[in-house]
Scaffold this motif. Structure first.
Motif, PDB file in Angstrom:
ATOM      1  N   GLU A 194     -24.612 -11.529 -85.270  1.00 44.17           N
ATOM      2  CA  GLU A 194     -24.234 -10.281 -84.818  1.00 44.17           C
ATOM      3  C   GLU A 194     -23.173  -9.433 -85.697  1.00 44.17           C
ATOM      4  O   GLU A 194     -22.009  -9.961 -85.861  1.00 44.17           O
ATOM      5  N   GLY A 195     -23.252  -8.209 -85.786  1.00 48.26           N
ATOM      6  CA  GLY A 195     -22.497  -7.293 -86.567  1.00 48.26           C
ATOM      7  C   GLY A 195     -22.243  -7.455 -88.052  1.00 48.26           C
ATOM      8  O   GLY A 195     -21.756  -7.079 -88.886  1.00 48.26           O
ATOM      9  N   ARG A 196     -23.352  -8.751 -88.450  1.00 52.79           N
ATOM     10  CA  ARG A 196     -23.294  -9.056 -90.071  1.00 52.79           C
ATOM     11  C   ARG A 196     -24.680  -8.707 -90.567  1.00 52.79           C
ATOM     12  O   ARG A 196     -24.777  -8.641 -91.748  1.00 52.79           O
ATOM     13  N   ALA A 197     -25.686  -8.682 -89.639  1.00 53.14           N
ATOM     14  CA  ALA A 197     -27.190  -8.361 -90.156  1.00 53.14           C
ATOM     15  C   ALA A 197     -27.915  -8.153 -89.052  1.00 53.14           C
ATOM     16  O   ALA A 197     -27.585  -8.226 -87.896  1.00 53.14           O
ATOM     17  N   THR A 198     -29.020  -7.365 -89.471  1.00 53.62           N
ATOM     18  CA  THR A 198     -29.581  -6.653 -88.233  1.00 53.62           C
ATOM     19  C   THR A 198     -31.054  -6.818 -88.640  1.00 53.62           C
ATOM     20  O   THR A 198     -31.438  -6.780 -89.930  1.00 53.62           O
ATOM     21  N   GLU A 199     -32.091  -7.000 -87.629  1.00 52.84           N
ATOM     22  CA  GLU A 199     -33.263  -7.068 -87.908  1.00 52.84           C
ATOM     23  C   GLU A 199     -34.383  -6.323 -86.641  1.00 52.84           C
ATOM     24  O   GLU A 199     -33.992  -6.556 -85.480  1.00 52.84           O
ATOM     25  N   GLU A 200     -35.010  -5.207 -86.980  1.00 53.29           N
ATOM     26  CA  GLU A 200     -35.924  -4.686 -86.053  1.00 53.29           C
ATOM     27  C   GLU A 200     -36.647  -5.843 -85.198  1.00 53.29           C
ATOM     28  O   GLU A 200     -37.246  -6.835 -86.013  1.00 53.29           O
ATOM     29  N   ARG A 201     -36.902  -5.459 -83.957  1.00 57.23           N
ATOM     30  CA  ARG A 201     -37.668  -6.635 -83.416  1.00 57.23           C
ATOM     31  C   ARG A 201     -39.066  -6.080 -83.129  1.00 57.23           C
ATOM     32  O   ARG A 201     -39.203  -4.748 -83.032  1.00 57.23           O
ATOM     33  N   PRO A 202     -40.073  -6.681 -83.138  1.00 58.81           N
ATOM     34  CA  PRO A 202     -41.383  -6.419 -83.058  1.00 58.81           C
ATOM     35  C   PRO A 202     -41.489  -5.687 -81.607  1.00 58.81           C
ATOM     36  O   PRO A 202     -41.048  -6.212 -80.790  1.00 58.81           O
ATOM     37  N   SER A 203     -42.434  -4.907 -81.453  1.00 55.28           N
ATOM     38  CA  SER A 203     -42.767  -3.975 -80.147  1.00 55.28           C
ATOM     39  C   SER A 203     -43.196  -4.986 -79.173  1.00 55.28           C
ATOM     40  O   SER A 203     -42.932  -4.155 -77.834  1.00 55.28           O
ATOM     41  N   TRP A 204     -43.689  -5.827 -79.435  1.00 51.61           N
ATOM     42  CA  TRP A 204     -44.636  -6.530 -78.513  1.00 51.61           C
ATOM     43  C   TRP A 204     -43.933  -7.405 -77.571  1.00 51.61           C
ATOM     44  O   TRP A 204     -44.249  -7.952 -76.328  1.00 51.61           O
ATOM     45  N   GLY A 205     -42.598  -7.936 -77.932  1.00 49.17           N
ATOM     46  CA  GLY A 205     -41.571  -8.788 -77.055  1.00 49.17           C
ATOM     47  C   GLY A 205     -42.440  -9.968 -76.687  1.00 49.17           C
ATOM     48  O   GLY A 205     -42.877 -10.338 -75.669  1.00 49.17           O
ATOM     49  N   TYR A 206     -42.200 -10.840 -77.804  1.00 46.19           N
ATOM     50  CA  TYR A 206     -43.061 -12.180 -77.994  1.00 46.19           C
ATOM     51  C   TYR A 206     -42.594 -13.261 -76.774  1.00 46.19           C
ATOM     52  O   TYR A 206     -43.449 -13.769 -76.230  1.00 46.19           O
ATOM     53  N   ALA A 207     -41.293 -13.134 -76.712  1.00 49.39           N
ATOM     54  CA  ALA A 207     -40.694 -14.321 -75.805  1.00 49.39           C
ATOM     55  C   ALA A 207     -41.172 -14.103 -74.258  1.00 49.39           C
ATOM     56  O   ALA A 207     -41.574 -14.787 -73.434  1.00 49.39           O
ATOM     57  N   VAL A 208     -41.190 -12.680 -73.890  1.00 49.35           N
ATOM     58  CA  VAL A 208     -41.490 -12.296 -72.564  1.00 49.35           C
ATOM     59  C   VAL A 208     -42.998 -12.499 -72.174  1.00 49.35           C
ATOM     60  O   VAL A 208     -43.567 -12.804 -71.303  1.00 49.35           O
ATOM     61  N   SER A 209     -43.523 -12.129 -73.367  1.00 50.08           N
ATOM     62  CA  SER A 209     -45.183 -12.262 -73.438  1.00 50.08           C
ATOM     63  C   SER A 209     -45.843 -13.871 -73.190  1.00 50.08           C
ATOM     64  O   SER A 209     -46.472 -14.142 -72.736  1.00 50.08           O
ATOM     65  N   LEU A 210     -44.862 -14.648 -74.035  1.00 52.91           N
ATOM     66  CA  LEU A 210     -45.217 -16.022 -73.830  1.00 52.91           C
ATOM     67  C   LEU A 210     -44.954 -16.515 -72.354  1.00 52.91           C
ATOM     68  O   LEU A 210     -45.535 -17.415 -71.762  1.00 52.91           O
ATOM     69  N   ALA A 211     -43.584 -16.067 -71.970  1.00 48.71           N
ATOM     70  CA  ALA A 211     -43.465 -16.330 -70.304  1.00 48.71           C
ATOM     71  C   ALA A 211     -44.778 -16.061 -69.443  1.00 48.71           C
ATOM     72  O   ALA A 211     -45.013 -16.902 -68.705  1.00 48.71           O
ATOM     73  N   GLU A 212     -45.103 -14.842 -69.638  1.00 53.37           N
ATOM     74  CA  GLU A 212     -46.459 -14.601 -68.887  1.00 53.37           C
ATOM     75  C   GLU A 212     -47.630 -15.390 -68.910  1.00 53.37           C
ATOM     76  O   GLU A 212     -48.202 -15.624 -67.957  1.00 53.37           O
ATOM     77  N   ARG A 213     -47.680 -15.957 -70.205  1.00 56.98           N
ATOM     78  CA  ARG A 213     -48.786 -16.962 -70.212  1.00 56.98           C
ATOM     79  C   ARG A 213     -48.621 -18.292 -69.918  1.00 56.98           C
ATOM     80  O   ARG A 213     -49.279 -19.024 -69.253  1.00 56.98           O
ATOM     81  N   LEU A 214     -47.286 -18.576 -69.929  1.00 57.02           N
ATOM     82  CA  LEU A 214     -46.898 -20.012 -69.538  1.00 57.02           C
ATOM     83  C   LEU A 214     -47.012 -19.974 -67.964  1.00 57.02           C
ATOM     84  O   LEU A 214     -47.231 -21.167 -67.247  1.00 57.02           O
TER      85      LEU A 214
END
Length: 272
Positions: free
Chosen positions: A40-60
Protein backbone atom coordinates in the motif's frame (compact mmCIF):
# COMPACT_ATOMS: atom_id res chain seq x y z
CA UNK A 1 -0.66 -4.93 -4.40
CA UNK A 2 -2.61 -1.78 -3.75
CA UNK A 3 -5.10 -0.70 -6.39
CA UNK A 4 -4.61 2.99 -5.60
CA UNK A 5 -1.99 5.36 -6.95
CA UNK A 6 0.37 6.76 -4.31
CA UNK A 7 3.59 8.76 -4.15
CA UNK A 8 6.86 7.15 -3.05
CA UNK A 9 7.65 7.30 0.69
CA UNK A 10 9.70 10.27 1.88
CA UNK A 11 11.41 11.25 5.09
CA UNK A 12 9.94 13.87 7.36
CA UNK A 13 11.87 16.67 5.64
CA UNK A 14 10.22 15.63 2.32
CA UNK A 15 13.46 14.35 0.80
CA UNK A 16 13.34 11.00 -1.06
CA UNK A 17 14.73 8.16 1.04
CA UNK A 18 18.11 6.84 0.00
CA UNK A 19 18.82 3.58 -1.80
CA UNK A 20 20.34 1.72 1.17
CA UNK A 21 17.41 2.47 3.51
CA UNK A 22 14.82 1.42 0.97
CA UNK A 23 16.61 -1.79 0.03
CA UNK A 24 17.06 -2.70 3.70
CA UNK A 25 13.33 -2.23 4.24
CA UNK A 26 12.45 -4.39 1.24
CA UNK A 27 14.72 -7.15 2.52
CA UNK A 28 13.34 -7.01 6.08
CA UNK A 29 9.66 -7.56 5.21
CA UNK A 30 8.46 -11.18 5.74
CA UNK A 31 7.43 -12.93 2.52
CA UNK A 32 5.05 -15.60 3.85
CA UNK A 33 1.54 -15.81 2.44
CA UNK A 34 -0.18 -13.83 -0.30
CA UNK A 35 -1.18 -10.78 1.71
CA UNK A 36 0.05 -7.85 -0.37
CA UNK A 37 -1.12 -5.10 2.00
CA UNK A 38 2.49 -4.03 2.68
CA UNK A 39 2.64 -2.63 -0.86
CA UNK A 40 0.00 0.00 0.00
CA UNK A 41 1.45 3.33 -1.10
CA UNK A 42 4.50 1.69 -2.68
CA UNK A 43 3.13 -0.28 -5.64
CA UNK A 44 -0.18 -0.46 -7.48
CA UNK A 45 -1.82 -3.08 -9.67
CA UNK A 46 -5.08 -2.84 -11.55
CA UNK A 47 -7.60 -5.47 -10.55
CA UNK A 48 -9.42 -7.67 -13.09
CA UNK A 49 -12.96 -6.53 -13.75
CA UNK A 50 -14.54 -9.87 -12.80
CA UNK A 51 -13.83 -9.76 -9.03
CA UNK A 52 -12.48 -13.26 -8.48
CA UNK A 53 -12.87 -13.55 -4.70
CA UNK A 54 -16.54 -12.56 -4.74
CA UNK A 55 -17.21 -14.79 -7.74
CA UNK A 56 -15.55 -17.67 -5.89
CA UNK A 57 -17.77 -16.99 -2.88
CA UNK A 58 -20.86 -17.29 -5.06
CA UNK A 59 -19.71 -20.72 -6.24
CA UNK A 60 -18.77 -21.88 -2.76
CA UNK A 61 -22.32 -21.10 -1.66
CA UNK A 62 -23.61 -23.78 -4.01
CA UNK A 63 -20.87 -26.38 -3.42
CA UNK A 64 -21.07 -29.47 -1.25
CA UNK A 65 -17.39 -30.48 -1.26
CA UNK A 66 -14.79 -27.90 -2.30
CA UNK A 67 -11.02 -28.02 -2.84
CA UNK A 68 -8.76 -24.97 -3.19
CA UNK A 69 -5.46 -25.89 -4.89
CA UNK A 70 -2.22 -24.01 -4.11
CA UNK A 71 -4.03 -21.76 -1.65
CA UNK A 72 -0.96 -19.74 -0.63
CA UNK A 73 -1.55 -18.29 2.82
CA UNK A 74 -5.30 -18.92 2.45
CA UNK A 75 -6.17 -15.23 2.28
CA UNK A 76 -8.41 -15.33 -0.82
CA UNK A 77 -10.24 -18.47 0.28
CA UNK A 78 -10.73 -16.97 3.75
CA UNK A 79 -12.25 -13.84 2.21
CA UNK A 80 -14.59 -15.88 0.04
CA UNK A 81 -15.70 -18.07 2.95
CA UNK A 82 -16.35 -15.02 5.12
CA UNK A 83 -18.44 -13.55 2.30
CA UNK A 84 -20.57 -16.68 1.91
CA UNK A 85 -20.89 -17.80 5.55
CA UNK A 86 -22.93 -19.62 6.76
CA UNK A 87 -23.52 -21.19 3.34
CA UNK A 88 -20.02 -22.67 3.17
CA UNK A 89 -19.51 -26.18 1.75
CA UNK A 90 -20.03 -29.11 4.09
CA UNK A 91 -16.52 -30.34 3.21
CA UNK A 92 -13.68 -27.92 2.55
CA UNK A 93 -10.02 -28.69 1.86
CA UNK A 94 -7.06 -26.64 0.65
CA UNK A 95 -3.58 -27.67 -0.53
CA UNK A 96 -0.31 -25.75 -0.37
CA UNK A 97 3.29 -26.71 -1.01
CA UNK A 98 5.41 -24.03 0.67
CA UNK A 99 5.85 -24.91 4.39
CA UNK A 100 5.62 -21.33 5.63
CA UNK A 101 2.36 -20.88 3.75
CA UNK A 102 1.02 -24.22 5.01
CA UNK A 103 1.38 -22.97 8.58
CA UNK A 104 -0.15 -19.59 7.77
CA UNK A 105 -3.07 -21.07 5.83
CA UNK A 106 -3.76 -23.59 8.58
CA UNK A 107 -3.97 -20.85 11.22
CA UNK A 108 -6.26 -18.78 9.01
CA UNK A 109 -8.53 -21.47 7.57
CA UNK A 110 -8.88 -24.03 10.36
CA UNK A 111 -11.33 -21.80 12.30
CA UNK A 112 -13.51 -21.87 9.18
CA UNK A 113 -13.49 -25.68 9.11
CA UNK A 114 -11.02 -25.96 6.22
CA UNK A 115 -8.32 -28.64 6.43
CA UNK A 116 -5.02 -27.59 4.86
CA UNK A 117 -2.96 -30.42 3.34
CA UNK A 118 0.72 -30.04 2.48
CA UNK A 119 1.14 -31.06 -1.17
CA UNK A 120 3.97 -29.98 -3.48
CA UNK A 121 2.78 -28.39 -6.70
CA UNK A 122 4.13 -31.27 -8.83
CA UNK A 123 2.71 -34.08 -6.65
CA UNK A 124 -0.59 -35.90 -7.24
CA UNK A 125 -3.52 -34.59 -5.21
CA UNK A 126 -4.03 -36.99 -2.25
CA UNK A 127 -7.78 -37.32 -2.74
CA UNK A 128 -10.09 -39.96 -4.17
CA UNK A 129 -11.49 -39.80 -7.68
CA UNK A 130 -14.61 -37.64 -8.03
CA UNK A 131 -14.25 -36.33 -4.45
CA UNK A 132 -15.25 -32.70 -5.10
CA UNK A 133 -17.93 -30.83 -6.98
CA UNK A 134 -15.87 -27.60 -6.93
CA UNK A 135 -12.11 -27.17 -7.36
CA UNK A 136 -10.70 -23.64 -7.27
CA UNK A 137 -7.30 -21.97 -7.45
CA UNK A 138 -5.93 -18.44 -7.56
CA UNK A 139 -2.64 -18.07 -9.41
CA UNK A 140 -1.47 -21.68 -9.44
CA UNK A 141 2.12 -22.09 -10.58
CA UNK A 142 1.07 -24.80 -13.02
CA UNK A 143 -2.54 -26.02 -13.08
CA UNK A 144 -2.46 -29.82 -12.55
CA UNK A 145 -5.13 -30.42 -15.18
CA UNK A 146 -5.16 -34.22 -15.07
CA UNK A 147 -5.45 -34.22 -11.28
CA UNK A 148 -8.14 -31.55 -11.32
CA UNK A 149 -10.17 -33.62 -13.77
CA UNK A 150 -9.65 -36.75 -11.69
CA UNK A 151 -10.83 -35.33 -8.34
CA UNK A 152 -13.83 -33.53 -9.85
CA UNK A 153 -17.09 -35.43 -9.84
CA UNK A 154 -18.91 -35.68 -13.18
CA UNK A 155 -20.57 -32.32 -13.72
CA UNK A 156 -18.17 -30.67 -11.25
CA UNK A 157 -16.55 -27.29 -11.88
CA UNK A 158 -13.03 -25.89 -11.85
CA UNK A 159 -13.07 -22.13 -11.22
CA UNK A 160 -9.80 -20.20 -11.10
CA UNK A 161 -7.88 -17.04 -11.80
CA UNK A 162 -4.58 -17.73 -13.56
CA UNK A 163 -1.55 -15.59 -14.23
CA UNK A 164 -1.24 -14.89 -17.93
CA UNK A 165 1.76 -14.76 -20.28
CA UNK A 166 4.51 -12.17 -19.87
CA UNK A 167 3.25 -10.99 -16.50
CA UNK A 168 5.46 -8.18 -15.15
CA UNK A 169 7.99 -9.12 -17.83
CA UNK A 170 9.09 -5.49 -18.15
CA UNK A 171 10.59 -5.93 -14.67
CA UNK A 172 11.77 -9.51 -15.23
CA UNK A 173 13.58 -8.63 -18.45
CA UNK A 174 15.08 -5.53 -16.85
CA UNK A 175 17.10 -7.94 -14.68
CA UNK A 176 17.41 -10.99 -16.95
CA UNK A 177 17.42 -9.49 -20.42
CA UNK A 178 15.14 -10.62 -23.29
CA UNK A 179 13.70 -14.08 -22.66
CA UNK A 180 13.16 -16.74 -25.35
CA UNK A 181 9.80 -17.05 -27.06
CA UNK A 182 8.90 -20.29 -25.32
CA UNK A 183 9.24 -18.58 -21.92
CA UNK A 184 7.23 -15.58 -23.08
CA UNK A 185 4.45 -17.82 -24.40
CA UNK A 186 4.09 -19.83 -21.19
CA UNK A 187 0.71 -19.59 -19.43
CA UNK A 188 -1.07 -18.43 -22.58
CA UNK A 189 -4.84 -18.98 -22.20
CA UNK A 190 -5.03 -20.80 -25.54
CA UNK A 191 -2.41 -23.30 -24.35
CA UNK A 192 -4.20 -23.76 -21.06
CA UNK A 193 -7.47 -24.36 -22.88
CA UNK A 194 -5.77 -27.09 -24.92
CA UNK A 195 -4.22 -28.67 -21.81
CA UNK A 196 -7.53 -28.64 -19.95
CA UNK A 197 -9.37 -30.22 -22.86
CA UNK A 198 -6.64 -32.86 -23.22
CA UNK A 199 -7.27 -33.78 -19.57
CA UNK A 200 -10.96 -34.31 -20.33
CA UNK A 201 -12.37 -30.98 -19.15
CA UNK A 202 -14.72 -28.73 -21.06
CA UNK A 203 -13.93 -24.99 -20.97
CA UNK A 204 -17.18 -23.12 -20.40
CA UNK A 205 -15.66 -19.66 -19.74
CA UNK A 206 -12.32 -17.99 -20.44
CA UNK A 207 -11.68 -14.25 -20.05
CA UNK A 208 -8.35 -12.41 -20.23
CA UNK A 209 -7.22 -8.93 -19.23
CA UNK A 210 -3.94 -7.01 -19.32
CA UNK A 211 -3.43 -4.82 -16.23
CA UNK A 212 -1.14 -1.92 -15.35
CA UNK A 213 1.40 -2.39 -12.52
CA UNK A 214 3.51 0.41 -11.03
CA UNK A 215 6.38 0.24 -8.55
CA UNK A 216 6.87 3.55 -6.72
CA UNK A 217 10.10 2.78 -4.88
CA UNK A 218 12.94 0.26 -4.98
CA UNK A 219 11.84 -1.31 -1.67
CA UNK A 220 8.68 -2.49 -3.42
CA UNK A 221 10.74 -4.01 -6.25
CA UNK A 222 13.01 -5.84 -3.78
CA UNK A 223 10.13 -7.18 -1.72
CA UNK A 224 8.19 -8.26 -4.82
CA UNK A 225 11.13 -10.22 -6.24
CA UNK A 226 11.78 -11.86 -2.85
CA UNK A 227 8.11 -12.78 -2.49
CA UNK A 228 7.38 -13.96 -6.03
CA UNK A 229 10.57 -16.01 -6.27
CA UNK A 230 10.04 -17.44 -9.76
CA UNK A 231 10.09 -14.02 -11.42
CA UNK A 232 13.89 -13.61 -11.18
CA UNK A 233 15.19 -16.99 -9.97
CA UNK A 234 18.00 -16.69 -7.47
CA UNK A 235 17.33 -13.00 -6.88
CA UNK A 236 19.39 -11.33 -4.15
CA UNK A 237 20.21 -7.69 -3.58
CA UNK A 238 23.93 -8.46 -3.73
CA UNK A 239 23.67 -10.23 -7.06
CA UNK A 240 21.65 -7.47 -8.72
CA UNK A 241 22.89 -4.40 -6.83
CA UNK A 242 24.02 -2.55 -9.95
CA UNK A 243 20.66 -3.01 -11.70
CA UNK A 244 18.79 -2.08 -8.52
CA UNK A 245 20.75 1.15 -8.13
CA UNK A 246 20.07 2.07 -11.75
CA UNK A 247 16.38 1.28 -11.35
CA UNK A 248 16.23 3.33 -8.14
CA UNK A 249 17.54 6.36 -10.03
CA UNK A 250 15.02 5.77 -12.81
CA UNK A 251 12.09 5.57 -10.37
CA UNK A 252 13.24 8.77 -8.66
CA UNK A 253 13.41 10.54 -12.03
CA UNK A 254 10.16 9.18 -13.50
CA UNK A 255 8.05 8.61 -10.38
CA UNK A 256 7.45 4.89 -10.96
CA UNK A 257 8.43 1.82 -12.96
CA UNK A 258 5.54 0.61 -15.11
CA UNK A 259 4.89 -3.02 -16.01
CA UNK A 260 1.84 -5.07 -16.97
CA UNK A 261 0.34 -8.26 -15.61
CA UNK A 262 -1.83 -10.79 -17.40
CA UNK A 263 -4.78 -12.48 -15.75
CA UNK A 264 -7.38 -14.89 -17.06
CA UNK A 265 -10.51 -16.26 -15.48
CA UNK A 266 -11.09 -19.94 -16.19
CA UNK A 267 -14.25 -21.96 -15.70
CA UNK A 268 -14.11 -25.61 -16.76
CA UNK A 269 -16.44 -28.55 -16.23
CA UNK A 270 -15.93 -32.28 -16.08
CA UNK A 271 -18.56 -33.68 -18.44
CA UNK A 272 -21.37 -35.46 -16.63
Amino acid sequence: MSARQQQPPRDGDDRPRDFEDLVAEGVAVPTEGWDFSWFEGRATEERPSWGYAVSLAERLAGARAALDVQTGGGEVLDFALAWVAPRAPVLGVATEGWPANVAKATALLRPRGIAVVAVAEDEPLPFADAAFDLVSSRHPVRPPWAEIARVLEPGGTYFAQHVGPRSVFELVEYFLGPLPDEVSAARHPDSERADAEAAGLEIVGLRSERLRVEFHDIAAVVHFLRKVVWMVPGFTVERYEEQLRSLHRRIEAEGSFVAHSGRHLVEARRPA
